[in-house]
Motif scaffolding. Sequence first.
Motif, mmCIF file in Angstrom:
data_model
loop_
_atom_site.group_PDB
_atom_site.id
_atom_site.type_symbol
_atom_site.label_atom_id
_atom_site.label_comp_id
_atom_site.label_asym_id
_atom_site.label_seq_id
_atom_site.Cartn_x
_atom_site.Cartn_y
_atom_site.Cartn_z
ATOM 1 N N GLY A 19 5.368 7.414 -15.148
ATOM 2 C CA GLY A 19 6.533 6.545 -15.007
ATOM 3 C C GLY A 19 6.317 5.502 -13.930
ATOM 4 N N GLN A 20 7.243 4.560 -13.851
ATOM 5 C CA GLN A 20 7.187 3.518 -12.812
ATOM 6 C C GLN A 20 8.604 3.109 -12.452
ATOM 7 O OE1 GLN A 20 6.499 -0.521 -15.395
ATOM 8 N NE2 GLN A 20 4.686 0.575 -14.694
ATOM 9 N N LYS A 21 8.711 2.492 -11.278
ATOM 10 C CA LYS A 21 10.029 2.065 -10.823
ATOM 11 C C LYS A 21 9.887 0.807 -9.984
ATOM 12 C CE LYS A 21 14.295 3.789 -8.792
ATOM 13 N NZ LYS A 21 15.007 4.983 -8.268
ATOM 14 N N GLU A 22 10.862 -0.106 -10.162
ATOM 15 C CA GLU A 22 10.859 -1.368 -9.429
ATOM 16 C C GLU A 22 11.766 -1.263 -8.208
ATOM 17 O OE1 GLU A 22 10.862 -5.444 -11.430
ATOM 18 O OE2 GLU A 22 12.933 -5.271 -10.690
ATOM 19 N N PHE A 23 11.303 -1.812 -7.089
ATOM 20 C CA PHE A 23 12.067 -1.820 -5.841
ATOM 21 C C PHE A 23 12.227 -3.256 -5.355
ATOM 22 C CE2 PHE A 23 10.406 2.436 -6.026
ATOM 23 C CZ PHE A 23 11.370 3.217 -5.430
ATOM 24 N N ARG A 24 13.333 -3.489 -4.673
ATOM 25 C CA ARG A 24 13.519 -4.759 -3.964
ATOM 26 C C ARG A 24 12.762 -4.689 -2.647
ATOM 27 N NH1 ARG A 24 19.492 -5.071 -2.873
ATOM 28 N NH2 ARG A 24 19.273 -2.800 -2.951
ATOM 29 N N VAL A 25 12.157 -5.820 -2.297
ATOM 30 C CA VAL A 25 11.429 -5.891 -1.032
ATOM 31 C C VAL A 25 12.153 -6.904 -0.144
ATOM 32 C CG1 VAL A 25 9.246 -6.383 0.117
ATOM 33 C CG2 VAL A 25 9.252 -5.324 -2.155
ATOM 34 N N THR B 166 0.855 -1.195 0.000
ATOM 35 C CA THR B 166 0.000 0.000 0.000
ATOM 36 C C THR B 166 0.887 1.239 0.000
ATOM 37 O OG1 THR B 166 -0.109 0.045 2.424
ATOM 38 C CG2 THR B 166 -1.866 -1.142 1.267
ATOM 39 N N ILE B 167 0.351 2.335 -0.587
ATOM 40 C CA ILE B 167 1.086 3.594 -0.623
ATOM 41 C C ILE B 167 0.144 4.707 -0.174
ATOM 42 C CG2 ILE B 167 0.572 3.949 -3.082
ATOM 43 C CD1 ILE B 167 3.376 5.290 -3.294
ATOM 44 N N THR B 168 0.640 5.548 0.708
ATOM 45 C CA THR B 168 -0.181 6.627 1.291
ATOM 46 C C THR B 168 0.533 7.956 1.119
ATOM 47 O OG1 THR B 168 -1.034 5.092 2.952
ATOM 48 C CG2 THR B 168 -1.344 7.444 3.369
ATOM 49 N N LYS B 169 -0.200 8.967 0.684
ATOM 50 C CA LYS B 169 0.379 10.301 0.495
ATOM 51 C C LYS B 169 0.456 11.034 1.827
ATOM 52 C CE LYS B 169 0.206 14.178 -2.727
ATOM 53 N NZ LYS B 169 -0.500 14.747 -3.910
ATOM 54 N N THR C 140 4.078 0.596 2.498
ATOM 55 C CA THR C 140 4.209 -0.606 3.338
ATOM 56 C C THR C 140 4.086 -1.820 2.437
ATOM 57 O OG1 THR C 140 1.821 -0.600 3.823
ATOM 58 C CG2 THR C 140 3.268 0.510 5.394
ATOM 59 N N VAL C 141 4.938 -2.819 2.679
ATOM 60 C CA VAL C 141 4.937 -4.062 1.892
ATOM 61 C C VAL C 141 4.904 -5.235 2.860
ATOM 62 C CG1 VAL C 141 6.058 -3.141 -0.166
ATOM 63 C CG2 VAL C 141 7.460 -3.851 1.773
ATOM 64 N N SER C 142 4.494 -6.402 2.316
ATOM 65 C CA SER C 142 4.317 -7.558 3.206
ATOM 66 C C SER C 142 5.041 -8.820 2.741
ATOM 67 C CB SER C 142 2.823 -7.879 3.351
ATOM 68 O OG SER C 142 2.236 -8.115 2.074
ATOM 69 N N GLN C 143 5.445 -8.892 1.450
ATOM 70 C CA GLN C 143 6.091 -10.093 0.931
ATOM 71 C C GLN C 143 7.442 -9.743 0.321
ATOM 72 O OE1 GLN C 143 4.968 -13.208 1.235
ATOM 73 N NE2 GLN C 143 3.093 -12.493 2.289
ATOM 74 N N PRO C 144 8.458 -10.535 0.603
ATOM 75 C CA PRO C 144 9.772 -10.264 0.005
ATOM 76 C C PRO C 144 9.737 -10.520 -1.495
ATOM 77 C CG PRO C 144 9.796 -12.340 1.195
ATOM 78 C CD PRO C 144 8.476 -11.708 1.497
#
Length: 513
Positions: free
Chosen positions: A396-402, A361-364, A373-377
């Motif tokens: 645009g978009q961007k990938e992040f490591r969890v 989830t993403i909150t402004k 906030t993330v829940s799974q690696p």
Amino acid sequence: MALPKDPRQKMINIMYLVLTAMLALNVSAEILNAFNIVNNSIVTSNGALTDKNNFIYQQFVEQMKDNAEKVAPLKAKAEEVKKLSAEAYNYVEGLKNLIITESGGKDENGELKSQSDLDAPTRVMENMKKGPELEAKLTALRKQLLTFVEPKDQAKFAKTLPLKIEVGKSGSNDHGTGPKTWTTYHFNMVPTIAAVTILGKFQNDIKNSESAIIDDLYRQINAKDFKFDRIRPFISLNSKNLMSGQTLTAQIAVGAYSTTVNPTITVNGQTITATEGLATYSVPVSGLGEKTISGTITLPNPAGGEPITQSFTESYNVGASTTSISADKMNVLYIGLQNPISISAAGVPAEAVSASINGGTITKRGSGEYTVTVSQPGKAVINVVANIDGKVKQLGQKEFRVKRVPDPVLKVGFNKGGSMKAADFKVQLGLAAALEDFEFEGVKYDVVGYRIGVSAKGKEYQEGEANSAYFPNSVAASIRALRPGDEVYFENVKVKGPDGIVRTMPSTIFKLN
């Protein structure tokens, strides 16, 4: 002196007297004719002044249509001036008619029957006391008219106002006992046509004074308005950094300014010099999101008094040259944490930007600031869009490591295992799990359980199970009796991190010295 008795001489003297009388009559006729000419001119002038004043009164009515709030008080004063002046003018007109009547009236051509009558003006103005009464009314009118002038201008108007009540420098009475009165100076033993002309002159003074006062009142309508003598085009763009698909909107206007009066401008506490009504403020911008500048513009008051000050506030947006999505705590999102993210798009207001993420989830939080906030690696992708001119546009978009939060380090006091002084160990209350060199501050692990073993020289090995960070009571006595050379073991240590998952930590040993 008696005439000579000689008949011849007597006849000569009589003829001289007759000729002198005839000469006097001729001069009087010329003077009377001159008064007639002057009086007719005054009557014409008064008519023209009446028309001019009525035009000004009508202008007050027209101005009321545009700005009634500003004009109404001045119009009310002008109406009062009109009333007072009309009352005085009509009173003087009544005196003119009374003198004409007392002198025998007018003939069928409207001309005075007795223009040279000296008794009527004297009788009306002195004997009937109309002269002092007129003097008092004109004096009062002058004082009243001056009250309609702004205090700072009253001295100037007092000198130039046409209506004046004064006696000429040559005004002394016939007996030499003192100066003549105002009434005697103007009306004693003057021909009727002269008295009428003098009264007409006072009417002219009234009209001229009325005109001066209402002209000044009319001037006050715009006295506090700035006189702008130059114009300059101003073009305001909705943005100077546009993207493909966006709409350019330009607002074009004409600004007027004065070349003689420059404002004092303050922006963000800094005074800016203005030239030809224009000041330029420049400052490097920093940070992302919506910013503001504010200040004041101060101009001298054209009518005097306190300067006129206006406040202003203008907002602007600061963004990166391209769409920027960055994790404030490295390019990694950690499970169980409030990961701060900054997002900006060049040329797009922050309030028009929105973001979403898969697998979390993403909150402004604010302008350009978000919490994820993330829940799974694994991996998560943040997608950014903007509402541009009513259309949703992909920015645009961007990938992040969890990743999960790193394992903590087990500690007793400040020691992480290995050698430790027995005296230091004995005063501790339990086992702690701490994160070291982690990007986030305040992230904590809780120790939820472990097995502890105490190996003391010359004593039986003691064990205990803890279900919290504190040392269990079963080994409390053994810990208090620890000495150099003893060892303490921690096995099957369970810790719980911010993601809520219980982890098993490697065993550790403390050798006391």
